[in-house]
Design a protein around this motif. Sequence first.
Motif, PDB file in Angstrom:
ATOM      1  N   PRO A 108       0.834  -1.203   0.000  1.00 43.86           N
ATOM      2  CA  PRO A 108       0.000   0.000   0.000  1.00 43.86           C
ATOM      3  C   PRO A 108       0.875   1.261   0.000  1.00 43.86           C
ATOM      4  N   MET A 109       0.559   2.169  -0.913  1.00 47.94           N
ATOM      5  CA  MET A 109       1.329   3.411  -1.020  1.00 47.94           C
ATOM      6  C   MET A 109       0.407   4.583  -1.313  1.00 47.94           C
ATOM      7  N   LEU A 110       0.907   5.771  -1.012  1.00 44.28           N
ATOM      8  CA  LEU A 110       0.251   7.020  -1.402  1.00 44.28           C
ATOM      9  C   LEU A 110       1.106   7.680  -2.481  1.00 44.28           C
ATOM     10  N   MET A 111       0.480   8.074  -3.574  1.00 37.97           N
ATOM     11  CA  MET A 111       1.218   8.625  -4.713  1.00 37.97           C
ATOM     12  C   MET A 111       0.839  10.072  -4.968  1.00 37.97           C
ATOM     13  N   ASN A 112       1.846  10.899  -5.082  1.00 40.48           N
ATOM     14  CA  ASN A 112       1.705  12.259  -5.598  1.00 40.48           C
ATOM     15  C   ASN A 112       2.439  12.315  -6.940  1.00 40.48           C
ATOM     16  N   ALA A 113       1.959  13.109  -7.862  1.00 41.51           N
ATOM     17  CA  ALA A 113       2.609  13.177  -9.180  1.00 41.51           C
ATOM     18  C   ALA A 113       2.479  14.575  -9.768  1.00 41.51           C
ATOM     19  N   LEU A 114       3.498  14.956 -10.542  1.00 45.68           N
ATOM     20  CA  LEU A 114       3.488  16.206 -11.298  1.00 45.68           C
ATOM     21  C   LEU A 114       3.785  15.893 -12.756  1.00 45.68           C
ATOM     22  N   LEU A 115       3.166  16.629 -13.649  1.00 42.32           N
ATOM     23  CA  LEU A 115       3.406  16.492 -15.086  1.00 42.32           C
ATOM     24  C   LEU A 115       4.246  17.685 -15.552  1.00 42.32           C
ATOM     25  N   LYS A 116       5.421  17.398 -16.111  1.00 42.09           N
ATOM     26  CA  LYS A 116       6.274  18.450 -16.664  1.00 42.09           C
ATOM     27  C   LYS A 116       6.005  18.563 -18.156  1.00 42.09           C
ATOM     28  N   ARG A 117       5.832  19.777 -18.638  1.00 41.87           N
ATOM     29  CA  ARG A 117       5.589  20.020 -20.063  1.00 41.87           C
ATOM     30  C   ARG A 117       6.802  20.724 -20.679  1.00 41.87           C
ATOM     31  N   ASP A 118       6.952  20.566 -21.997  1.00 43.81           N
ATOM     32  CA  ASP A 118       8.042  21.253 -22.680  1.00 43.81           C
ATOM     33  C   ASP A 118       7.634  22.690 -22.993  1.00 43.81           C
ATOM     34  N   ASP A 119       8.490  23.393 -23.701  1.00 49.36           N
ATOM     35  CA  ASP A 119       8.220  24.807 -23.980  1.00 49.36           C
ATOM     36  C   ASP A 119       6.977  25.001 -24.831  1.00 49.36           C
ATOM     37  N   ASP A 120       6.594  23.973 -25.590  1.00 50.00           N
ATOM     38  CA  ASP A 120       5.391  24.062 -26.421  1.00 50.00           C
ATOM     39  C   ASP A 120       4.132  23.610 -25.678  1.00 50.00           C
ATOM     40  N   GLY A 121       4.293  23.261 -24.415  1.00 48.39           N
ATOM     41  CA  GLY A 121       3.147  22.829 -23.630  1.00 48.39           C
ATOM     42  C   GLY A 121       2.797  21.369 -23.784  1.00 48.39           C
ATOM     43  N   GLN A 122       3.641  20.615 -24.450  1.00 53.34           N
ATOM     44  CA  GLN A 122       3.378  19.197 -24.641  1.00 53.34           C
ATOM     45  C   GLN A 122       3.883  18.400 -23.433  1.00 53.34           C
ATOM     46  N   PRO A 123       3.124  17.356 -23.014  1.00 55.94           N
ATOM     47  CA  PRO A 123       3.578  16.527 -21.883  1.00 55.94           C
ATOM     48  C   PRO A 123       4.959  15.950 -22.157  1.00 55.94           C
ATOM     49  N   GLN A 124       5.843  16.049 -21.162  1.00 56.52           N
ATOM     50  CA  GLN A 124       7.218  15.603 -21.358  1.00 56.52           C
ATOM     51  C   GLN A 124       7.591  14.466 -20.410  1.00 56.52           C
ATOM     52  N   VAL A 125       7.305  14.628 -19.136  1.00 59.78           N
ATOM     53  CA  VAL A 125       7.684  13.600 -18.162  1.00 59.78           C
ATOM     54  C   VAL A 125       6.746  13.669 -16.943  1.00 59.78           C
ATOM     55  N   ILE A 126       6.483  12.497 -16.400  1.00 61.37           N
ATOM     56  CA  ILE A 126       5.694  12.396 -15.162  1.00 61.37           C
ATOM     57  C   ILE A 126       6.657  12.110 -14.020  1.00 61.37           C
ATOM     58  N   ARG A 127       6.603  12.895 -12.983  1.00 64.99           N
ATOM     59  CA  ARG A 127       7.431  12.678 -11.804  1.00 64.99           C
ATOM     60  C   ARG A 127       6.505  12.286 -10.642  1.00 64.99           C
ATOM     61  N   ALA A 128       6.731  11.102 -10.114  1.00 64.43           N
ATOM     62  CA  ALA A 128       5.853  10.567  -9.066  1.00 64.43           C
ATOM     63  C   ALA A 128       6.640  10.305  -7.792  1.00 64.43           C
ATOM     64  N   VAL A 129       6.027  10.620  -6.706  1.00 65.50           N
ATOM     65  CA  VAL A 129       6.578  10.338  -5.378  1.00 65.50           C
ATOM     66  C   VAL A 129       5.618   9.369  -4.686  1.00 65.50           C
ATOM     67  N   LEU A 130       6.195   8.288  -4.142  1.00 67.11           N
ATOM     68  CA  LEU A 130       5.361   7.276  -3.484  1.00 67.11           C
ATOM     69  C   LEU A 130       5.812   7.100  -2.043  1.00 67.11           C
ATOM     70  N   PHE A 131       4.840   7.116  -1.130  1.00 66.50           N
ATOM     71  CA  PHE A 131       5.107   6.971   0.299  1.00 66.50           C
ATOM     72  C   PHE A 131       4.564   5.639   0.782  1.00 66.50           C
ATOM     73  N   ASP A 132       5.343   4.979   1.618  1.00 66.83           N
ATOM     74  CA  ASP A 132       4.901   3.718   2.215  1.00 66.83           C
ATOM     75  C   ASP A 132       3.701   3.990   3.120  1.00 66.83           C
ATOM     76  N   ALA A 133       2.564   3.382   2.782  1.00 61.30           N
ATOM     77  CA  ALA A 133       1.330   3.609   3.557  1.00 61.30           C
ATOM     78  C   ALA A 133       0.932   2.380   4.369  1.00 61.30           C
ATOM     79  N   GLY A 134       1.869   1.455   4.573  1.00 61.21           N
ATOM     80  CA  GLY A 134       1.542   0.241   5.310  1.00 61.21           C
ATOM     81  C   GLY A 134       1.072   0.519   6.725  1.00 61.21           C
ATOM     82  N   GLU A 135       1.800   1.388   7.437  1.00 62.44           N
ATOM     83  CA  GLU A 135       1.413   1.716   8.810  1.00 62.44           C
ATOM     84  C   GLU A 135       0.083   2.467   8.833  1.00 62.44           C
TER      85      GLU A 135
END
Length: 400
Positions: A108-135
Amino acid sequence: MTPVSHDDARAAFYSALADDDPAELYDNAPCGYLSALPDGTIIKANATFLTWTGYDRDKLVGRHRLQELLATGDRIFYETHAAPMLFMQGMLREIAVEVIGASGLRLPMLMNALLKRDDDGQPQVIRAVLFDAGERLAYERELVAARRRAEESEARARVLAETLQRSFLPRDIVALPGLDVGGAYRPAGDGSEVGGDFYDVFRTSPQTQAIVLGDVCGKGASAAVVTALARYTVRAEALHVSSPTAVLAGLHQALVSCYPDTYLTVLFLLLDRVPEGQRLRVATGGHPLPLCRRADGSIETLGYPGSFLGMAETAEISESATLLRPGDMVVLYTDGVTEARHTGSFFGEARLAEVASASAGRPAQAVADAIVAAALAFQHGPARDDIAVVVVKVPLAGGG
């Protein structure tokens, strides 16, 4: 040990921050980091995520998509809801997911994510952070289990309260020769707590009928114990003494001896059939006096208040007698009726008399039910105090 000053602590913090290796901070952060292409293909993962999931970096990066690491339900949610939201809003916050590790174990995890776009506004990369939600998940499950246990305990307590309360009331009103008797009870609130109101109707001899109605101070288990003592003490005393005063004196002594820290108010009535109707003797121990509506419509109270039973070493018990003729009606009630409140006003004895008079032509049980209904309607909601009512009528020759 010399205390560290605020300035020294700040200097140490910035010094440590300057010495930290950014790559090491990323790779061994206390959370998992993933970078992925817009289609979800993983292009970077830190050591923390790999350690948690057991994946080999070379077998994960470039070979799997982010959504493929999720349990089936979470994968569907990601593709149909989370991903579209990410591409519209540019971010996701605290999405609860289950990540399938290399061994097949669900994490079990909690995920936050941001979408980075290039100069033309096109999706470039997804950056995700995941936290251990076991406890956290274990904690939430324990909360759910605790809530379920509390609800089950509350249900058991309610059943116990209802069972105990029924034991303080007669299962059925005894059919008394020459009398029409009805009783009604309504607990305070949702009925989950045992109240102190009780009544009983029984014969003491072939010619004599007894009615008791009382109100024990307090609620809950302690009040239940005293209520049981009161009801059965009255029954026992009534079989051995012929005076209502003596019955309540015996109850008072039982309270003083067994439960000196509590008290109650009570009415005890004895009725004997006579050629003119019914001879009524009533003993009162601090309880609201019975209301008597005569056949001609006049209203009076019977007896004198007396003192609470069990409060002092000796009790002042009042006894009086009257004759009930055909068409007369007596109403016994606890203070939950007259003290029902709405916007600062009490239901009061005057409204009680009005309801009793308006329903006097009906059977005793219907009158008792009408009084309870009127008190509840007056306060616009559940009873704030227990309500008990007993109605005694001497029928007219033609009934009613």
